[in-house]
Scaffold this motif. Structure first.
Motif, PDB file in Angstrom:
ATOM      1  N   ARG A 232      27.847   1.941 125.921  1.00  0.00           N
ATOM      2  CA  ARG A 232      27.130   0.805 126.518  1.00  0.00           C
ATOM      3  C   ARG A 232      26.186   1.250 127.633  1.00  0.00           C
ATOM      4  O   ARG A 232      25.190   0.589 127.896  1.00  0.00           O
ATOM      5  N   ARG A 233      26.518   2.349 128.304  1.00  0.00           N
ATOM      6  CA  ARG A 233      25.726   2.844 129.439  1.00  0.00           C
ATOM      7  C   ARG A 233      25.520   4.354 129.304  1.00  0.00           C
ATOM      8  O   ARG A 233      26.131   5.138 130.029  1.00  0.00           O
ATOM      9  N   PRO A 234      24.695   4.790 128.362  1.00  0.00           N
ATOM     10  CA  PRO A 234      24.575   6.223 128.080  1.00  0.00           C
ATOM     11  C   PRO A 234      24.042   7.071 129.232  1.00  0.00           C
ATOM     12  O   PRO A 234      24.281   8.269 129.266  1.00  0.00           O
ATOM     13  N   ASN A 235      23.352   6.480 130.165  1.00  0.00           N
ATOM     14  CA  ASN A 235      22.794   7.253 131.279  1.00  0.00           C
ATOM     15  C   ASN A 235      23.655   7.188 132.534  1.00  0.00           C
ATOM     16  O   ASN A 235      23.205   7.562 133.616  1.00  0.00           O
ATOM     17  N   ALA A 236      24.894   6.758 132.400  1.00  0.00           N
ATOM     18  CA  ALA A 236      25.790   6.628 133.549  1.00  0.00           C
ATOM     19  C   ALA A 236      26.060   7.990 134.179  1.00  0.00           C
ATOM     20  O   ALA A 236      26.086   9.021 133.506  1.00  0.00           O
ATOM     21  N   THR A 237      26.280   7.962 135.481  1.00  0.00           N
ATOM     22  CA  THR A 237      26.650   9.174 136.211  1.00  0.00           C
ATOM     23  C   THR A 237      28.146   9.419 136.050  1.00  0.00           C
ATOM     24  O   THR A 237      28.892   8.526 135.618  1.00  0.00           O
ATOM     25  N   LEU A 238      28.582  10.607 136.438  1.00  0.00           N
ATOM     26  CA  LEU A 238      30.013  10.901 136.383  1.00  0.00           C
ATOM     27  C   LEU A 238      30.812   9.961 137.284  1.00  0.00           C
ATOM     28  O   LEU A 238      31.926   9.564 136.927  1.00  0.00           O
ATOM     29  N   ASP A 239      30.263   9.600 138.438  1.00  0.00           N
ATOM     30  CA  ASP A 239      30.951   8.644 139.317  1.00  0.00           C
ATOM     31  C   ASP A 239      31.141   7.304 138.608  1.00  0.00           C
ATOM     32  O   ASP A 239      32.219   6.700 138.677  1.00  0.00           O
ATOM     33  N   GLU A 240      30.100   6.836 137.928  1.00  0.00           N
ATOM     34  CA  GLU A 240      30.193   5.565 137.199  1.00  0.00           C
ATOM     35  C   GLU A 240      31.171   5.663 136.029  1.00  0.00           C
ATOM     36  O   GLU A 240      31.929   4.726 135.771  1.00  0.00           O
TER      37      GLU A 240
ATOM     38  N   SER B 257      39.634   8.846 139.414  1.00  0.00           N
ATOM     39  CA  SER B 257      38.726   9.355 140.439  1.00  0.00           C
ATOM     40  C   SER B 257      37.772  10.364 139.810  1.00  0.00           C
ATOM     41  O   SER B 257      38.036  10.903 138.734  1.00  0.00           O
ATOM     42  N   ARG B 258      36.692  10.620 140.506  1.00  0.00           N
ATOM     43  CA  ARG B 258      35.740  11.629 140.016  1.00  0.00           C
ATOM     44  C   ARG B 258      36.436  12.987 139.923  1.00  0.00           C
ATOM     45  O   ARG B 258      36.204  13.751 138.990  1.00  0.00           O
TER      46      ARG B 258
END
Length: 179
Positions: free
Chosen positions: A18-26, A34-35
């Protein structure tokens, strides 16, 4: 909360679909860890994508095994294969959109066995007169992957019902778009 590696991968694939450009934090937040926990399993997004590629390969191999590609007609085997691909669709959808995150050579090697098995199914169907001989078996294999990924996407975004997965793919592959 996702706790083991496979759960993390499945949850990450669902979110990244759904969110392919998400960051690792997201991604970490979305899967409920947790990250640092996510990083313990995957050193970064490329490592996560490589693990998702490996999981997709393993699931496609399982789909091929369960579809019994050498039994009955090639068309019947194709129907079983499409049905067995349903769980892999979200991964294929994600991998198609994020292929730049993968080591292309390594990924191609991983998919070679799967490609060969599916291509052999299409070749068998062509020899038996079940499938069109004017389209290469390699192209039909890629078309199958694309249709599985595309069906996964349109189901995920709610444009079609999940119950139509098998029908949409097999009808288009076996009968084309003509009425």
């Amino acid at each position: 909360m996702a706790t083991d590696r496979d759960q993390l991968l499945q949850s990450a694939a669902d979110f990244l679909g759904r969110r392919p450009n998400a960051t690792l934090d997201e991604i970490a937040a979305a899967v409920g860890v947790s990250r640092a926990t996510l990083h313990r399993y995957f050193a970064g997004k490329p490592a996560l994508m490589a693990a998702l590629d490996e999981l997709a390969i393993a699931e496609m191999r399982a789909a091929i095994d369960s579809a019994r590609l050498q039994e009955e007609s090639a068309a019947d085997a194709l129907r079983r294969l499409v049905s067995a691909c349903r769980p892999v669709a979200p991964y294929l959808c994600l991998l198609y959109s994020q292929s730049q995150e993968l080591d292309a050579d390594e990924s191609m090697q991983g998919w070679a066995e799967t490609d060969a098995a599916i291509t052999a199914l299409f070749e068998r169907g062509q020899r038996a007169g079940e499938f069109r001989p004017d389209l290469s078996a390699a192209w039909l294999t890629e078309a199958l992957y694309s249709l599985v990924a595309g069906a996964g996407w349109v189901i995920q975004v709610g444009r079609v019902a999940e119950r139509d997965f098998d029908h949409m793919i097999t009808e288009l592959l076996l009968n084309g778009a003509r009425s």
